[in-house]
Design a protein around this motif. Structure first.
Motif, PDB file in Angstrom:
ATOM      1  N   ALA A 233       0.843  -1.198   0.000  1.00 57.38           N
ATOM      2  CA  ALA A 233       0.000   0.000   0.000  1.00 57.38           C
ATOM      3  C   ALA A 233       0.878   1.249   0.000  1.00 57.38           C
ATOM      4  CB  ALA A 233      -0.928   0.009   1.208  1.00 57.38           C
ATOM      5  N   ASP A 234       0.717   2.101  -1.022  1.00 54.49           N
ATOM      6  CA  ASP A 234       1.460   3.360  -1.083  1.00 54.49           C
ATOM      7  C   ASP A 234       0.828   4.420  -0.191  1.00 54.49           C
ATOM      8  OD1 ASP A 234       3.403   2.626  -3.146  1.00 54.49           O
ATOM      9  OD2 ASP A 234       1.676   2.557  -4.489  1.00 54.49           O
ATOM     10  N   ILE A 235      -0.506   4.466  -0.210  1.00 54.82           N
ATOM     11  CA  ILE A 235      -1.282   5.426   0.571  1.00 54.82           C
ATOM     12  C   ILE A 235      -2.312   4.633   1.364  1.00 54.82           C
ATOM     13  CG2 ILE A 235      -2.890   7.385   0.462  1.00 54.82           C
ATOM     14  CD1 ILE A 235      -0.092   8.124  -0.401  1.00 54.82           C
ATOM     15  N   ILE A 236      -2.504   4.953   2.644  1.00 53.47           N
ATOM     16  CA  ILE A 236      -3.494   4.258   3.469  1.00 53.47           C
ATOM     17  C   ILE A 236      -4.566   5.242   3.918  1.00 53.47           C
ATOM     18  CG2 ILE A 236      -3.909   3.072   5.665  1.00 53.47           C
ATOM     19  CD1 ILE A 236      -1.264   1.671   5.319  1.00 53.47           C
ATOM     20  N   VAL A 237      -5.806   4.906   3.602  1.00 50.65           N
ATOM     21  CA  VAL A 237      -6.968   5.694   3.994  1.00 50.65           C
ATOM     22  C   VAL A 237      -7.789   4.863   4.972  1.00 50.65           C
ATOM     23  CG1 VAL A 237      -9.023   6.929   3.215  1.00 50.65           C
ATOM     24  CG2 VAL A 237      -6.988   6.827   1.749  1.00 50.65           C
ATOM     25  N   VAL A 238      -8.063   5.412   6.148  1.00 46.96           N
ATOM     26  CA  VAL A 238      -8.857   4.727   7.166  1.00 46.96           C
ATOM     27  C   VAL A 238     -10.320   5.103   7.005  1.00 46.96           C
ATOM     28  CG1 VAL A 238      -9.321   4.551   9.636  1.00 46.96           C
ATOM     29  CG2 VAL A 238      -6.964   4.534   8.806  1.00 46.96           C
ATOM     30  N   LEU A 239     -11.174   4.088   6.916  1.00 52.95           N
ATOM     31  CA  LEU A 239     -12.628   4.276   6.852  1.00 52.95           C
ATOM     32  C   LEU A 239     -13.152   4.038   8.258  1.00 52.95           C
ATOM     33  CD1 LEU A 239     -11.687   3.733   3.925  1.00 52.95           C
ATOM     34  CD2 LEU A 239     -13.788   2.448   3.569  1.00 52.95           C
ATOM     35  N   SER A 240     -13.290   5.097   9.012  1.00 48.69           N
ATOM     36  CA  SER A 240     -13.624   5.003  10.433  1.00 48.69           C
ATOM     37  C   SER A 240     -15.097   5.317  10.645  1.00 48.69           C
ATOM     38  CB  SER A 240     -12.754   5.980  11.232  1.00 48.69           C
ATOM     39  OG  SER A 240     -13.195   6.072  12.567  1.00 48.69           O
ATOM     40  N   HIS A 241     -15.930   4.259  10.713  1.00 50.82           N
ATOM     41  CA  HIS A 241     -17.316   4.524  11.128  1.00 50.82           C
ATOM     42  C   HIS A 241     -17.297   4.660  12.649  1.00 50.82           C
ATOM     43  CE1 HIS A 241     -21.602   4.887  10.499  1.00 50.82           C
ATOM     44  NE2 HIS A 241     -21.685   4.361  11.711  1.00 50.82           N
ATOM     45  N   SER A 242     -16.690   5.729  13.067  1.00 47.60           N
ATOM     46  CA  SER A 242     -16.429   6.023  14.466  1.00 47.60           C
ATOM     47  C   SER A 242     -16.208   7.519  14.540  1.00 47.60           C
ATOM     48  CB  SER A 242     -15.182   5.256  14.927  1.00 47.60           C
ATOM     49  OG  SER A 242     -14.823   5.588  16.249  1.00 47.60           O
ATOM     50  N   GLY A 243     -16.835   8.174  15.484  1.00 46.94           N
ATOM     51  CA  GLY A 243     -16.846   9.628  15.499  1.00 46.94           C
ATOM     52  C   GLY A 243     -15.577  10.258  16.040  1.00 46.94           C
ATOM     53  N   ILE A 244     -15.591  11.575  16.096  1.00 45.24           N
ATOM     54  CA  ILE A 244     -14.469  12.369  16.590  1.00 45.24           C
ATOM     55  C   ILE A 244     -14.711  12.631  18.072  1.00 45.24           C
ATOM     56  CG2 ILE A 244     -13.248  14.562  16.386  1.00 45.24           C
ATOM     57  CD1 ILE A 244     -14.217  14.618  13.431  1.00 45.24           C
ATOM     58  N   GLY A 245     -13.913  11.984  18.913  1.00 45.86           N
ATOM     59  CA  GLY A 245     -14.075  12.112  20.356  1.00 45.86           C
ATOM     60  C   GLY A 245     -12.780  12.498  21.024  1.00 45.86           C
ATOM     61  N   SER A 246     -12.441  11.779  22.086  1.00 41.77           N
ATOM     62  CA  SER A 246     -11.232  12.075  22.848  1.00 41.77           C
ATOM     63  C   SER A 246      -9.993  11.800  22.014  1.00 41.77           C
ATOM     64  CB  SER A 246     -11.198  11.223  24.117  1.00 41.77           C
ATOM     65  OG  SER A 246      -9.959  11.358  24.778  1.00 41.77           O
ATOM     66  N   ALA A 247      -8.942  12.588  22.281  1.00 44.97           N
ATOM     67  CA  ALA A 247      -7.658  12.359  21.619  1.00 44.97           C
ATOM     68  C   ALA A 247      -6.875  11.237  22.279  1.00 44.97           C
ATOM     69  CB  ALA A 247      -6.830  13.643  21.629  1.00 44.97           C
ATOM     70  N   ASP A 248      -7.317  10.830  23.459  1.00 45.54           N
ATOM     71  CA  ASP A 248      -6.629   9.768  24.198  1.00 45.54           C
ATOM     72  C   ASP A 248      -7.324   8.440  23.956  1.00 45.54           C
ATOM     73  OD1 ASP A 248      -4.840  11.616  25.387  1.00 45.54           O
ATOM     74  OD2 ASP A 248      -6.366  12.114  26.892  1.00 45.54           O
ATOM     75  N   ALA A 249      -6.566   7.471  23.487  1.00 46.65           N
ATOM     76  CA  ALA A 249      -7.140   6.157  23.212  1.00 46.65           C
ATOM     77  C   ALA A 249      -7.434   5.425  24.518  1.00 46.65           C
ATOM     78  CB  ALA A 249      -6.175   5.339  22.362  1.00 46.65           C
ATOM     79  N   THR A 250      -8.649   4.883  24.610  1.00 49.20           N
ATOM     80  CA  THR A 250      -9.021   4.014  25.720  1.00 49.20           C
ATOM     81  C   THR A 250      -9.611   2.739  25.140  1.00 49.20           C
ATOM     82  OG1 THR A 250     -11.182   5.110  25.890  1.00 49.20           O
ATOM     83  CG2 THR A 250      -9.436   5.897  27.342  1.00 49.20           C
ATOM     84  N   ASP A 251      -9.457   1.665  25.858  1.00 47.09           N
ATOM     85  CA  ASP A 251      -9.885   0.366  25.344  1.00 47.09           C
ATOM     86  C   ASP A 251     -11.384   0.355  25.057  1.00 47.09           C
ATOM     87  OD1 ASP A 251      -9.351  -2.448  24.718  1.00 47.09           O
ATOM     88  OD2 ASP A 251     -10.620  -2.842  26.464  1.00 47.09           O
ATOM     89  N   GLY A 252     -11.739  -0.065  23.856  1.00 45.87           N
ATOM     90  CA  GLY A 252     -13.143  -0.211  23.493  1.00 45.87           C
ATOM     91  C   GLY A 252     -13.852   1.089  23.197  1.00 45.87           C
ATOM     92  N   MET A 253     -13.121   2.176  22.954  1.00 46.43           N
ATOM     93  CA  MET A 253     -13.784   3.457  22.770  1.00 46.43           C
ATOM     94  C   MET A 253     -14.639   3.448  21.508  1.00 46.43           C
ATOM     95  SD  MET A 253     -10.488   5.877  21.820  1.00 46.43           S
ATOM     96  CE  MET A 253     -11.376   7.415  22.141  1.00 46.43           C
ATOM     97  N   GLU A 254     -15.778   4.141  21.602  1.00 41.29           N
ATOM     98  CA  GLU A 254     -16.732   4.197  20.503  1.00 41.29           C
ATOM     99  C   GLU A 254     -16.283   5.169  19.421  1.00 41.29           C
ATOM    100  OE1 GLU A 254     -21.386   5.706  19.818  1.00 41.29           O
ATOM    101  OE2 GLU A 254     -20.640   5.275  21.844  1.00 41.29           O
ATOM    102  N   ASN A 255     -15.844   6.351  19.829  1.00 40.08           N
ATOM    103  CA  ASN A 255     -15.475   7.414  18.886  1.00 40.08           C
ATOM    104  C   ASN A 255     -13.961   7.583  18.881  1.00 40.08           C
ATOM    105  OD1 ASN A 255     -18.184   8.170  18.084  1.00 40.08           O
ATOM    106  ND2 ASN A 255     -18.431   8.880  20.188  1.00 40.08           N
ATOM    107  N   ALA A 256     -13.322   6.831  18.010  1.00 41.57           N
ATOM    108  CA  ALA A 256     -11.864   6.675  18.058  1.00 41.57           C
ATOM    109  C   ALA A 256     -11.135   7.370  16.929  1.00 41.57           C
ATOM    110  CB  ALA A 256     -11.509   5.183  18.049  1.00 41.57           C
TER     111      ALA A 256
END
Length: 651
Positions: A233-256
């Motif tokens: 893969a030259d370019i990677i695009v993430v398809l995140s059906h997940s909203g814009i929430g906290s900048a800190d990752a937590t286990d199982g977060m909904e909006n990542a």
């Protein structure tokens, strides 16, 4: 439309010259413009039509978004079209296909047919793709002429995410061709990987438990992205059906979306799930979000609204250095299909694409016939304009029907004889849906379209067994809908904008008041704020103070009983009945059995009095016709924002 490259900065088409994006116009010989278009949260909205209101609208519909997509394809020499999930469920057309017509082997779902017609390059799954079960989902995906990916839903878990047997492919690497600044073609490999909130295991437990498992989004991405790079893969695009929430990752977060965007190797991120727009002022104060630059943690990002309201767009200027491509510049935006004018009127900015409309015309016509069937009558109007400030007829009828059903289902069980309460919330109460987003069923015939309007989602019936203390805390959780109000204060904004109306449960079978002078016990997500706080006062059952140690049954739905909304007492462990019937079907059955319903609110809840205190409440302009029926001391207070009407309530 035919076209060819012409003088620098323009594209010659059969309709004339179109100005190219600066990345296309100014790309050097080793540079190319890659354009990534996004739809998200379509929820089966192909036609610009409100099936609940049975009327055309200018604010929704993939057919309208299609016109934007075709315009953008003309503006750039290289483009990809990607959907970000939640396409299969969400309006009566989706329910008609799932519950009435069905999906046989070889059938093509209408929203998939529309997407095929428009030429999507890829999609991912949203949480609502699972609402009708895995069999329906897989039969629907079989008709797609494009790959659908999702990395964090596994049939079998391995020692790490890359060893999982996933439900569908976790990612795809597209062999794409880009044209550089000198007009030469180059091969580029674009990797697309998709993610869905792991909360699907709660929200659709009945369909998924024992069949699939969901992993943490960020953990899964960290495992797969290096593998995608290794595979070219030259370019990677993430398809995140997940909203814009906290900048800190937590286990199982909904909006990542924010911690996802921070991962090494991610070149662009498509977001969704929240039914909002990025870049926009909605996210001005979010950590890691740069609204002006259109980035999350420095990574270009977009979120294209919902129901086809916008098309998200990321423009990348990519440069080849040896055998590698890298992003050297980027812009992001979200283009709307309509706008609201100062006089509150809505103006369509694009027309529907005839080819997309034609692809689902038959199913559109069938859906109209489906929703127009009368099932009974109501001798009073059913509306939700004041559902957040007073006991409400549209919520009342849902509660009554749930109670009627659960009483029957618990007969002969160990739970028979326990007092049964019923919890229901308004689904259409303005908010992000806009000033027309309300239930409004006039007196007279009640059709299926009206029942779908009363109960927006295809939830199934549940019953939980709880204590009186949990009943009180359930109501305390709901009371987080309101801002705290100092006694004697004037014109305080009443509603907390971060609290969705579908989490404002009213419990029938008890009486109570909400004391707005007290702080909220829970935050908008249901997390405990103040264990000593108490807004619920004068809570009574059968005319006597509620016994906090007594046991009760609460009729509700699978979303709530599965933990959705984080309500005290609403868990799989307290669930004592899981019905095979949808709450919507139960309402239809109740109306059919009664013939004529009288859905008048019984005023079992109210605000505690606060002399000399006023609050402001925004609702739809059509609410003015019902002010005299609400039982509050209320007056018009001018215009609210974004087309809403404002009322002043004296407490």
């Amino acid at each position: 439309m035919s076209f060819s490259l012409s003088r620098r900065g323009f594209l010659a088409t059969s309709a004339g010259f179109i100005a190219l994006h600066p990345f296309s116009a100014n790309a050097a010989s080793n540079q190319a413009h890659l354009r990534i278009m996004e739809t998200t949260d379509l929820h089966v909205h192909v036609f610009p039509y409100d099936y609940y209101g049975d009327r055309p609208v200018d604010t929704v519909g993939l057919a309208r978004t299609a016109s934007l997509i075709k315009e953008i394809r003309d503006e750039a020499t290289n483009a990809l079209l990607i959907d970000n999930g939640d396409f299969l469920q969400g309006n009566p057309m989706g329910d008609y296909i799932a519950y009435e017509r069905g999906m046989k082997e070889g059938d093509t779902h209408p929203v998939i047919q529309a997407m095929n017609t428009l030429g999507f390059d890829a999609s991912t799954l949203g949480n609502h793709e699972f609402n009708y079960g895995l069999d329906f989902l897989m039969k629907s995906l079989a008709g797609a002429d494009f790959p659908v990916v999702s990395a964090n839903v596994a049939l079998e878990r391995g020692s790490d995410p890359t060893k999982d047997k996933t439900l569908i492919p976790p990612y795809v690497i597209l062999d794409h061709t880009v044209t550089d600044g000198d007009g030469a073609d180059h091969a580029i490999k674009v990797g697309l990987i998709g993610f869905v909130p792991p909360q699907i295991m709660t929200w659709d437990r009945r369909h998924l438990e024992g069949k699939v498992q969901a992993r943490d989004i960020v953990e899964t991405a960290k495992a797969y992205i290096p593998q995608m790079k290794e595979q070219g893969a030259d370019i990677i695009v993430v398809l995140s059906h997940s909203g814009i929430g906290s900048a800190d990752a937590t286990d199982g977060m909904e909006n990542a979306a924010v911690p996802l965007a921070a991962l090494d190797g991610v070149d662009a991120i498509l977001t969704g799930h929240s039914h909002l727009v990025f870049p926009s002022p909605n996210y001005a104060d979010f950590a890691g979000a740069d609204v002006d630059a259109g980035t999350l943690m420095g990574t270009p990002a977009t979120m294209g609204g919902f129901w086809g309201s916008h098309m998200g767009l990321i423009d990348l200027l990519v440069e080849k250095d040896g055998n590698e491509w890298r992003v050297v510049s980027a812009t992001s935006e979200a283009r709307p299909i309509s706008r609201r004018n100062e006089d509150r009127s809505v103006e369509a900015l694009v027309e529907s694409d005839d080819e997309v409309l034609a692809s689902v015309q038959a199913e559109h016509d069938e859906t109209l016939a489906y929703v127009r069937r009368a099932v009974g009558k109501t001798d009073a109007p059913l509306h939700s304009y004041f559902a957040l400030v007073a006991d409400d007829p549209s919520v009342q009828i849902v509660s009554i029907a749930q109670l009627w059903y659960i009483e029957q289902m618990l007969k002969g069980t160990e739970h028979e004889g326990l007092p049964i309460l019923s919890a229901a919330a308004p689904f259409k109460a303005g908010g992000r849906g806009g000033p027309e987003y309300y239930t409004d069923v006039p007196e007279g015939d009640v059709a299926i379209k009206n029942v779908a309007d009363l109960y927006l989602y295809p939830n199934t019936a549940r019953a939980v067994r709880v204590t009186g203390q949990q009943v009180k805390d359930w109501l305390e959780r709901s009371a987080g809908m309101f801002n705290q109000v100092e006694p004697g204060a004037q014109d305080v904004v009443l509603l907390n904008p971060d609290f969705p109306s579908y989490n404002f449960d009213v419990i029938d079978g008890v009486t109570y008041q909400i004391d707005l002078s007290q702080p909220s016990k829970y935050d908008p997500k249901g997390e405990l704020l103040d264990a000593e706080a108490s807004r619920i006062v004068n809570l009574a059952y059968d005319g006597a103070p509620l016994d906090l140690a007594a046991e009760f049954i609460i009729a509700t739905n699978n979303y709530r009983a599965g933990g959705g909304g984080n309500f005290p007492g609403a868990t799989p462990e307290t669930t004592v009945f899981e019905g095979p019937d949808t709450n919507r079907d139960i309402i239809v059955r109740y109306i059919v059995e009664k013939g004529t319903i009288s859905p008048r609110a019984d005023n079992n809840w109210s605000f505690a009095e606060m002399d000399g205190t006023t609050v402001l409440f925004d609702t739809g302009p059509a609410a003015k016709a019902y002010v005299d029926q609400v039982g509050l001391t209320m007056e018009e207070a001018g215009e609210g924002p974004d087309g809403f009407a404002r009322f002043r309530i004296s407490l």
